[in-house]
Design an enzyme around this catalytic site. Structure first.
Site, mmCIF file in Angstrom:
data_model
loop_
_atom_site.group_PDB
_atom_site.id
_atom_site.type_symbol
_atom_site.label_atom_id
_atom_site.label_comp_id
_atom_site.label_asym_id
_atom_site.label_seq_id
_atom_site.Cartn_x
_atom_site.Cartn_y
_atom_site.Cartn_z
ATOM 1 N N ASP A 126 0.858 -1.190 0.000
ATOM 2 C CA ASP A 126 0.000 0.000 0.000
ATOM 3 C C ASP A 126 0.894 1.239 0.000
ATOM 4 O O ASP A 126 1.679 1.455 0.919
ATOM 5 C CB ASP A 126 -0.891 -0.022 1.247
ATOM 6 C CG ASP A 126 -2.013 1.004 1.180
ATOM 7 O OD1 ASP A 126 -2.153 1.665 0.135
ATOM 8 O OD2 ASP A 126 -2.749 1.134 2.174
ATOM 9 N N ASP A 167 -2.867 2.483 -6.141
ATOM 10 C CA ASP A 167 -1.837 2.569 -5.100
ATOM 11 C C ASP A 167 -1.749 1.361 -4.175
ATOM 12 O O ASP A 167 -1.033 1.403 -3.175
ATOM 13 C CB ASP A 167 -2.048 3.832 -4.265
ATOM 14 C CG ASP A 167 -3.388 3.847 -3.543
ATOM 15 O OD1 ASP A 167 -4.291 3.121 -3.965
ATOM 16 O OD2 ASP A 167 -3.524 4.595 -2.560
ATOM 17 N N GLU A 168 -2.443 0.271 -4.478
ATOM 18 C CA GLU A 168 -2.309 -0.909 -3.625
ATOM 19 C C GLU A 168 -2.579 -2.184 -4.408
ATOM 20 O O GLU A 168 -3.303 -2.185 -5.407
ATOM 21 C CB GLU A 168 -3.221 -0.825 -2.395
ATOM 22 C CG GLU A 168 -4.697 -0.769 -2.697
ATOM 23 C CD GLU A 168 -5.546 -0.806 -1.433
ATOM 24 O OE1 GLU A 168 -5.231 -1.587 -0.514
ATOM 25 O OE2 GLU A 168 -6.534 -0.056 -1.378
#
Length: 366
Positions: free
Chosen positions: A14, A108-109
Site C-alpha cells: 500500500d 496505489d495498492e
C-alpha cells in the site's frame, strides 16, 4: 488438523498517501506542507491528504470546506490521474519482477502471492522489504506492506506500521494478532458497523470470536459469516491476477443541485456517453442498468432494471436510465447522478472453482 490445505505467502503493498506524495515529489515546494488533492470549491471533496494534513484530521472523502476548517493552512492541488497512472505502472512492473500473481485493488495498492516467486526467495518478509526498496529507487515514493497467510490478514497488517513500514504476521501469530486487534481495524468493518458492534459489546477480535455464528448472522446478515471466519484467520480468496468486474459505472456530482427531471436528462446523456466509452474500452456489455440518485440531504436512492439482452450502446443505456428516472417522484433536489451496468457478459469467461480454506495452524518460514 488437515495438512492438505495450501498455505500461502501473501503481501499487501500500500503506497503511503499516494496522490499527495506524488504531488510533493513533483513539486518540492509542497514537501513538508499540509496538502490535499482535490477541489477547493464549496462542493469539492478531498481525494487524498498528505501526512502533514492528516495531523489536522484531514481525510480522504472529507468535504473540502471541512478540511479547510480543520487545517486553515491546507494547500489544495488538482488531481493529475495520468501522472498517478504512469507511476502506478512503474510500481506494478516492480511487482511483476517477483511474481505474476498480482491483484491490483487500485492505483496505489495490490496483493501479491509470493508463495512461489521468480526470485526463489523463501522469505515473504524479505521480498516485501526488497520490493519497498525497489519502489523507492524507481519512483522516489514510500510504500508500506503487510505479510501473512491470506489477503485479509496481509491487508490489515499493512496498516500497522504506516508510513514507510511493514508488518509480518507469522502463521503461529495470526490468532493472537486478530484477538488483540481493535474491531475498527478489521478490513470490511466500516464506521457504521463498528458502532453497531460497540453497542453489542464487541470491541476487539477476542470479543468478536466469542460470539457464535448464529448471533453474528442474526445481527449482521450475510456479513456475519464473514466476520466469524476472518476472526479465526480463515479467508479463502486467492490472489486473482485478472479481476473480473461485477459492474461498470459513471457518475457526476453537480456544482448546483438539480430540482427537475428535465434538467437531469442532459446530464444523464453525458454520463451514458462516458459509460459507453468505458464499456467499449473493456469490451464489456451488461443486462442490468442501475440509476443512482444522491439527494441534497445526502440520502441515496438506486433504481434498477434488467433487460433480456446485453447492451453497451449509450442510447439504449440512456433509454433505460430515463425510464428509471421517471419511475417515481424525486424526494428532494439532486446533487449526484450515476448510471452503472451489471450482470455483465464476463461470467462465461470465468472458470468457477471452489476455493479451499487456509488453515493458519501450519508453520513455515516467513
Amino acid at each position: 488438523m488437515d495438512n492438505d490445505f495450501p498455505m500461502r505467502k501473501i503481501i499487501h503493498v500500500d503506497m503511503d498517501a499516494f496522490y499527495a506524495s506524488v504531488e510533493q515529489l513533483d513539486n518540492p515546494e509542497l514537501r513538508g506542507k499540509p496538502i490535499a488533492v482535490g477541489g477547493s470549491s464549496q462542493r469539492g471533496v478531498v481525494a487524498a491528504a498528505s501526512y502533514e494534513a492528516r495531523k489536522f484530521g484531514v481525510r480522504s472523502a472529507m468535504s473540502s470546506v471541512l478540511a479547510k476548517r480543520n487545517c486553515p493552512e491546507l494547500i489544495f492541488v488538482k488531481a493529475r490521474f495520468d501522472r498517478y497512472k504512469e507511476i502506478s505502472k512503474q510500481i506494478r512492473n516492480v511487482f511483476y519482477e517477483y511474481t505474476d500473481l498480482v491483484e491490483p485493488l487500485s492505483l496505489d495498492e495490490a496483493y501479491l502471492d509470493v508463495t512461489v516467486n521468480k526470485k526463489g526467495n523463501p522469505s515473504a518478509t524479505l521480498i516485501a522489504k526488497e520490493i519497498r526498496q525497489r519502489i523507492l529507487e524507481e519512483t522516489g515514493l514510500n510504500a508500506s506492506a503487510g505479510i501473512s497467510v491470506n489477503k485479509f490478514i496481509a491487508k490489515v497488517a499493512s496498516d500497522i506500521n504506516k508510513p514507510n513500514g511493514q508488518k509480518t504476521v507469522n502463521p503461529e501469530e495470526v490468532l493472537g494478532f486478530l484477538e488483540d486487534l481493535d474491531i475498527r481495524k478489521f478490513y470490511g468493518v466500516g464506521k457504521v458497523t463498528a458502532e453497531k458492534m460497540y453497542g453489542l459489546g464487541i470491541f476487539t477480535g477476542k470479543d468478536l470470536k466469542e460470539r457464535p455464528l448464529e448471533f453474528l448472522a442474526e445481527k449482521f446478515g450475510k456479513s456475519g459469516s464473514y466476520y466469524y471466519q476472518v476472526v479465526r484467520g480463515i479467508h479463502n480468496s486467492e490472489v486473482k491476477p485478472h479481476r473480473i468486474p461485477k459492474s461498470v459505472g459513471a457518475e457526476r456530482t453537480f456544482s448546483e443541485n438539480l430540482s427537475s427531471e428535465i434538467f437531469m436528462l442532459e446530464r444523464l446523456e453525458h454520463i451514458a456517453e462516458e459509460l459507453e466509452r468505458r464499456l467499449k474500452k473493456s469490451k464489456i456489455a451488461g443486462k442490468t442498468v442501475t440509476l443512482k440518485i444522491k439527494y441534497s440531504d445526502f440520502t441515496l436512492n438506486t433504481r434498477s432494471k434488467t433487460i433480456s439482452y446485453f447492451i453497451a450502446d449509450k442510447n439504449l443505456i440512456l433509454e433505460t436510465a430515463k425510464e428509471l428516472l421517471y419511475q417515481e417522484e424525486l424526494q428532494n433536489s439532486v446533487r449526484l447522478l450515476g448510471i452503472s451496468l451489471a450482470n455483465l457478459n464476463t461470467g462465461d469467461k470465468k472458470e468457477k472453482r471452489r476455493e479451499e480454506p487456509v488453515l493458519v495452524q501450519l508453520k513455515f518460514d516467513f
